[in-house]
Design a protein around this motif. Structure first.
Motif, PDB file in Angstrom:
ATOM      1  N   PRO A  77       0.836  -1.195   0.000  1.00 35.07           N
ATOM      2  CA  PRO A  77       0.000   0.000   0.000  1.00 35.07           C
ATOM      3  C   PRO A  77       0.879   1.257   0.000  1.00 35.07           C
ATOM      4  CG  PRO A  77      -0.675  -1.535   1.722  1.00 35.07           C
ATOM      5  CD  PRO A  77       0.629  -2.022   1.188  1.00 35.07           C
ATOM      6  N   PRO A  78       0.486   2.296  -0.749  1.00 32.44           N
ATOM      7  CA  PRO A  78       1.297   3.519  -0.794  1.00 32.44           C
ATOM      8  C   PRO A  78       1.644   4.083   0.589  1.00 32.44           C
ATOM      9  CG  PRO A  78      -0.363   3.604  -2.495  1.00 32.44           C
ATOM     10  CD  PRO A  78      -0.653   2.375  -1.668  1.00 32.44           C
ATOM     11  N   ALA A  79       0.711   4.036   1.521  1.00 33.17           N
ATOM     12  CA  ALA A  79       0.979   4.569   2.861  1.00 33.17           C
ATOM     13  C   ALA A  79       2.080   3.777   3.563  1.00 33.17           C
ATOM     14  CB  ALA A  79      -0.291   4.575   3.705  1.00 33.17           C
ATOM     15  N   GLU A  80       2.100   2.469   3.364  1.00 30.34           N
ATOM     16  CA  GLU A  80       3.133   1.638   3.981  1.00 30.34           C
ATOM     17  C   GLU A  80       4.474   1.823   3.276  1.00 30.34           C
ATOM     18  OE1 GLU A  80       2.724   0.186   6.857  1.00 30.34           O
ATOM     19  OE2 GLU A  80       0.633   0.810   6.854  1.00 30.34           O
ATOM     20  N   PHE A  81       4.451   1.938   1.943  1.00 25.31           N
ATOM     21  CA  PHE A  81       5.679   2.228   1.200  1.00 25.31           C
ATOM     22  C   PHE A  81       6.251   3.558   1.689  1.00 25.31           C
ATOM     23  CE2 PHE A  81       8.343   3.780  -2.200  1.00 25.31           C
ATOM     24  CZ  PHE A  81       8.960   2.642  -2.705  1.00 25.31           C
TER      25      PHE A  81
END
Length: 144
Positions: A77-81
Motif C-alpha cells: 500500500p502507498p501509505a506503507e511504502f
C-alpha cells in the motif's frame, strides 16, 4: 556482474506476480504487447521511490517490504511504502514518503525512467542501480 545477478534474484523473489512480465515486456514485447496497461506507451507516471547510496541499505528496505507484503504476493500500500521510504530513503523526497508526484517521460535519467515507466500500477520494483544510487520504485499511476 554481481549487481545484475542480485537484481534479478531480488526481482524474482516474491514478486513474480507483480513485475516479472513487465521486465520482459520492456525488452521483448514492447509497446504493442502492453498497450492496455500503458506500459511503454504512457507519457506521465506517478511514483514513489526509496533512494540509498549503499546497496546494503536498499536491500534492507526491500527486505522490509518483502516481509510485510511482497513475499505473500500482495502489493505494498502507498501509505506503507511511504513509511519505509521515510525510514530508509536518503533522498529529500523521503520526508514526503518518497513521493515524486507526476513526471513526464524524458525527465528522469536512464534506468530510473525505464523502471518507472515499466512497473505496473500498484507494483513495487526490485532494487536497481542508477547514477544516483540504489532505488526501489512504487508506481502509483500513469496517464497520457
Amino acid at each position: 556482474m554481481g549487481k545484475d545477478s542480485k537484481q534479478k534474484d531480488a526481482g524474482g523473489k516474491g514478486k513474480g506476480k507483480q513485475t516479472g512480465g513487465d521486465e520482459n515486456a520492456s525488452k521483448g514485447k514492447g509497446k504493442a504487447g502492453k498497450s492496455s496497461d500503458g506500459l511503454g506507451t504512457c507519457t506521465y507516471v506517478k511514483a514513489r521511490h526509496i533512494l540509498c547510496e549503499k546497496q546494503g541499505k536498499i536491500n534492507e528496505a526491500y527486505k522490509k517490504l518483502q516481509d510485510g507484503w511482497l513475499d505473500s504476493g500482495d502489493k505494498v500500500p502507498p501509505a506503507e511504502f511511504a513509511k519505509v521510504a521515510a525510514e530508509f530513503s536518503e533522498c529529500p523526497s523521503g520526508k514526503k514518503g518518497g513521493d515524486l508526484g507526476w513526471f513526464p517521460r524524458g525527465k528522469m535519467a536512464g534506468p530510473f525512467q525505464e523502471v518507472a515507466f515499466n512497473t505496473l500500477i500498484g507494483a513495487t520494483s526490485a532494487p536497481f542501480k542508477s547514477t544516483h544510487g540504489y532505488h526501489i520504485i512504487l508506481c502509483e499511476g500513469r496517464k497520457n
